[in-house]
Design a protein around this motif. Structure first.
Motif, mmCIF file in Angstrom:
data_model
loop_
_atom_site.group_PDB
_atom_site.id
_atom_site.type_symbol
_atom_site.label_atom_id
_atom_site.label_comp_id
_atom_site.label_asym_id
_atom_site.label_seq_id
_atom_site.Cartn_x
_atom_site.Cartn_y
_atom_site.Cartn_z
ATOM 1 N N ARG A 35 87.805 44.441 60.307
ATOM 2 C CA ARG A 35 87.569 44.506 59.256
ATOM 3 C C ARG A 35 88.196 45.591 58.597
ATOM 4 N NH1 ARG A 35 83.283 43.439 56.222
ATOM 5 N NH2 ARG A 35 82.832 45.792 55.708
ATOM 6 N N ASN A 84 91.681 45.938 55.689
ATOM 7 C CA ASN A 84 90.748 47.363 54.845
ATOM 8 C C ASN A 84 90.060 46.559 53.909
ATOM 9 O OD1 ASN A 84 93.298 48.306 55.435
ATOM 10 N ND2 ASN A 84 94.498 47.788 54.102
ATOM 11 N N LYS A 85 88.797 47.055 54.801
ATOM 12 C CA LYS A 85 87.242 46.688 54.100
ATOM 13 C C LYS A 85 86.625 47.873 54.726
ATOM 14 C CE LYS A 85 87.673 41.219 53.763
ATOM 15 N NZ LYS A 85 87.711 40.993 52.326
ATOM 16 N N GLU A 86 87.246 48.189 55.334
ATOM 17 C CA GLU A 86 86.225 49.687 56.304
ATOM 18 C C GLU A 86 87.246 51.131 55.764
ATOM 19 O OE1 GLU A 86 84.098 49.285 59.126
ATOM 20 O OE2 GLU A 86 82.946 48.374 58.853
ATOM 21 N N ILE A 115 84.974 51.522 48.651
ATOM 22 C CA ILE A 115 83.808 50.073 48.345
ATOM 23 C C ILE A 115 84.942 50.224 46.631
ATOM 24 C CG2 ILE A 115 81.907 48.802 47.987
ATOM 25 C CD1 ILE A 115 81.170 49.795 50.826
ATOM 26 N N ARG A 172 88.039 49.707 45.811
ATOM 27 C CA ARG A 172 88.312 48.398 46.493
ATOM 28 C C ARG A 172 87.912 47.446 45.376
ATOM 29 N NH1 ARG A 172 86.282 44.414 50.395
ATOM 30 N NH2 ARG A 172 84.503 45.626 50.628
#
Length: 155
Positions: free
Chosen positions: A56, A60-62, A108, A111
């Motif tokens: 993750r 680049n989801k966290e 978040i 994003r």
């Protein structure tokens, strides 16, 4: 009580939970669940498994490059106990958690917004690329409107 991290997925392992695998070279691997241990035994790369923390982060989801995350790192050096320092640390934990939550929420939200902007751009490019279809559709609607108008006039 020390909360360990799973070697495979980086989730928390509380005392009395999980399994430990010790290799012949005395390297210790801790796993939170049998799923992680089995994937490790099959030599699956954690970066390629979508649900792991490292995967993750790579996608680049966290949040990964933030100073607030350095508080979680483990210190492997003995330290003298200082009551005042311990009190300051314990009193600052709620504030640190609040800051972390706010930064994660912002990350978040940012994003999601960038994803929406990218979708909008791709939609506009698609419309530009297929403008002739839209013109045909508009022309077809005009013909339908003219036909209805003629029909209304004849009735």
């Amino acid at each position: 009580m020390r909360i360990e991290k799973c070697w495979f997925c980086s989730s928390n392992i509380y005392q009395g939970h999980g399994t430990i695998y010790v290799r012949n070279d005395a390297k210790v691997f801790r796993f939170c669940r049998p799923k992680c241990r089995k994937l490790f035994a099959r030599r699956v790369n954690p970066r390629k498994v979508k649900w792991t923390k490292i995967s993750r982060k790579m996608a680049n989801k966290e949040l990964c490059n933030d100073a607030i995350l350095t508080f979680e790192h483990r210190l492997n050096e003995p330290r003298m106990y200082d009551r005042a320092e311990a009190e300051r640390t314990l009193s600052s934990i709620p504030r640190i958690l609040e800051i972390r939550k706010r930064r994660e929420d912002f990350f978040i939200k940012d994003r999601i917004l960038t994803g929406q902007e990218m979708n909008k751009e791709s939609d506009l490019k698609y419309i530009e690329r297929h403008a002739n279809l839209l013109e045909e559709e508009v022309a077809g609607e005009k013909q339908v409107a003219k036909a209805k108008k003629r029909e209304a006039q004849t009735n």
